[in-house]
Write an enzyme that holds these catalytic residues in place. Structure first.
Site, short mmCIF file in Angstrom:
data_model
loop_
_atom_site.label_atom_id
_atom_site.label_comp_id
_atom_site.label_asym_id
_atom_site.label_seq_id
_atom_site.Cartn_x
_atom_site.Cartn_y
_atom_site.Cartn_z
N HIS A 1 0.72 -1.22 -0.03
CA HIS A 1 -0.13 0.06 0.07
C HIS A 1 0.89 1.24 0.00
CE1 HIS A 1 -3.66 2.43 0.41
NE2 HIS A 1 -3.30 2.74 1.43
N HIS B 1 0.94 5.36 -1.50
CA HIS B 1 0.70 6.70 -1.96
C HIS B 1 1.78 7.54 -2.43
CE1 HIS B 1 -3.67 5.84 -0.94
NE2 HIS B 1 -3.26 6.13 0.05
N ARG C 1 -5.08 15.66 6.29
CA ARG C 1 -5.52 15.48 4.84
C ARG C 1 -5.51 16.84 4.38
NH1 ARG C 1 -11.54 13.64 3.45
NH2 ARG C 1 -12.05 15.36 4.33
N TYR D 1 -5.28 7.38 -6.84
CA TYR D 1 -6.58 8.26 -7.32
C TYR D 1 -6.32 9.47 -8.09
CZ TYR D 1 -5.74 9.93 -2.83
OH TYR D 1 -5.27 10.31 -1.37
N HIS E 1 -11.82 3.81 -3.06
CA HIS E 1 -11.16 4.40 -2.27
C HIS E 1 -11.67 4.32 -0.69
CE1 HIS E 1 -10.12 7.77 0.48
NE2 HIS E 1 -9.04 7.96 -0.11
N ARG F 1 -16.35 6.34 2.39
CA ARG F 1 -16.71 7.72 2.45
C ARG F 1 -16.81 8.18 0.51
NH1 ARG F 1 -12.44 10.50 3.46
NH2 ARG F 1 -11.09 8.61 3.98
N GLU G 1 -10.57 3.33 8.83
CA GLU G 1 -9.43 3.89 9.17
C GLU G 1 -9.66 4.73 10.28
OE1 GLU G 1 -5.22 6.33 7.77
OE2 GLU G 1 -7.06 6.11 6.26
N HIS H 1 -5.65 -0.90 6.22
CA HIS H 1 -5.76 -0.60 7.88
C HIS H 1 -6.81 -1.34 8.39
CE1 HIS H 1 -3.92 2.93 6.56
NE2 HIS H 1 -4.76 3.35 5.75
N ASP I 1 2.33 3.12 3.03
CA ASP I 1 1.19 4.05 3.02
C ASP I 1 1.79 5.53 2.70
OD1 ASP I 1 -1.19 5.15 3.09
OD2 ASP I 1 -1.81 4.79 5.11
#
Length: 459
Positions: A66, A68, A89, A128, A217, A220, A247, A281, A332
């Protein structure tokens, strides 16, 4: 990887010590051809003529299940001040907004090179960032994904591009979900059908180097009525399917409020759980959630260094594995890139939570960092040093200040509980010596490549 990408069609490696899944064996010769292991010979006390010597403990190449890649630009920057996952975020969205296909390629190439230096031979990129910041597709709708595939190839590692559906800003009973925020516009294809059409056009030239997988994703970001389309696409293409799951407690609360059930139960209702799926997660689960995930053989990818960095919590990894969920590991957000630390942290977090030691053996933790991770990325034949397996290897020094003094026979324990990414001396991918004596052979100055790529993204 293709033979041309691997550089030469045949190579022989002599492993001073090799972890063969259940034991450490001294003096092992591994013969490779066309990117695969063709023979394994134990009991070889010295390097044969022409063999490359890998001194230390050699394990199967590690799998980062995993990632990003663009989060690498956040390292240290997000440690200024305090806050929550949600304030973190906001900072992440600012970096995401400044990426272009070219700058993303540069950052990902450097990040994947850092992974190679850490013994990682395959990455699952949870992708994404599809379109321009205002949501307009690029002339090539897959320009961002293709930049990531090219970056991995140039850094010498394999990639499973987990192309991700992202349509909504929050769980909603409305068809289509809650409206996206301005920062989220570039993530969305509009509908799951439009996502499937775009992803189906991604056809990597070398399946040995790059695979295409799917991802939702989160509950949410994906309305319930769109989930089955992605699950069906993954099944039709025999592709892995990943999802961020539970998560945050706020995500669980919102899902219960809208759908009257937990995220795991919602995914089960829409056919998302199953052996091809990996939940990332899985931090805040009910006992019923654990049973749903385990009984369906859904995998779980734990990312302990990110989960602790973001104050997410400690997931029920022991219970999930006992229920039947295979465990893999990921870095991650790249607070650090160190799969040995991820493996160690999974055990040590459990020790803190339970005040008891020994939840996993070193061998079990190495399998989570290798074979199970590769399987989660669509390569079930990888992660072992056996004839027929991909010729992917990582060698950990047994003579550094962290590892010196331990008996080679307990090299697995030394690697997991004492070593770090800084102790990786060699990385071999598809028979190609990508990292030799701690130096990347394709990206000679990885620190400068990282610094330049990150500087280009500053406002």
């Amino acid at each position: 990887m293709s033979t041309s990408a691997a550089g030469s069609s045949a190579a022989t490696y002599w492993l001073e010590h090799a972890w063969l899944g259940s034991r450490v064996e001294p003096g092992v010769t591994v013969e490779t051809s066309n990117g695969r292991i063709t023979a394994v010979h134990p009991g070889v006390p010295a390097p044969p003529p022409g063999a490359a010597a890998l001194r230390g403990l050699t394990v199967p190449g590690l799998a980062n299940a995993h990632s990003h890649a663009f989060h690498r630009a956040l390292r240290s920057e997000v440690q200024v001040g305090s806050g929550t996952f949600w304030t973190w975020r906001d900072v992440m969205y600012g970096t995401a907004a400044r990426l272009t296909p070219d700058t993303y390629h540069a950052l990902a190439r450097a990040t994947y090179a850092e992974m190679a230096l850490a013994g990682i031979t395959a990455v699952g990129e949870f992708h994404y960032l599809h379109h321009a910041p205002d949501g307009t597709p690029y002339a090539d709708p897959n320009a961002m994904g293709e930049a990531l595939i090219a970056a991995a190839a140039e850094a010498g590692i394999r990639i499973t591009l987990l192309d991700t559906l992202y349509l909504s800003s929050a769980p909603s009973a409305k068809r289509g979900g809650a409206p996206l925020t301005r920062e989220q516009l570039r993530f969305s294809d509009g509908t799951a059908d439009d996502w499937a059409e775009r992803v189906s056009a991604l056809r990597p030239a070398d399946p040995g180097q790059a695979l295409i997988g799917a991802a939702l994703h989160s509950v949410r970001a994906v309305p319930a009525d769109q989930m089955a389309t992605v699950a069906a696409w993954a099944e039709a293409h025999d592709a892995p399917l990943h999802i961020h799951l539970s998560e945050q407690t706020a995500e669980n609360d919102a899902c219960r409020e809208v759908h009257g059930r937990t995220p795991a139960a919602l995914l089960a209702d829409h056919g998302v759980l199953g052996p091809r799926t990996t939940a990332v997660h899985a931090t805040h689960l009910t006992d019923q959630d654990v049973e749903l995930i385990g009984s369906s053989r859904t995998g779980t990818c734990m990312c302990p260094t990110t989960e602790r960095d973001l104050a997410d919590g400690i997931g029920p990894a022991v219970a999930l594995e006992a229920a039947g969920s295979p465990l893999s590991l990921g870095s991650d957000s790249h607070a650090v890139i160190d799969l040995l630390e991820e493996a160690r942290a999974m055990e040590l977090d459990e020790r803190l939570r339970t005040r008891r030691r020994g939840h996993w053996t070193a061998a079990a933790l190495l399998r989570a960092a290798s074979a199970t991770g590769h399987a989660a990325l669509g390569r079930p034949d990888a992660g072992v040093i056996e004839p027929g397996a991909p010729a992917d290897l990582a060698t950990v020094a047994l003579d550094s200040v962290r590892t010196a003094g331990a008996r080679p026979a307990i090299g697995a324990e030394t690697a997991v509980f004492a070593a770090s990414a800084a102790d990786v001396r060699h990385t071999v991918v598809a028979g190609r010596h990508v990292v030799r004596d701690g130096v990347h052979t394709l990206v000679p100055d990885v620190p400068t490549a990282l610094a330049d790529a990150i500087a280009a993204l500053r406002p």
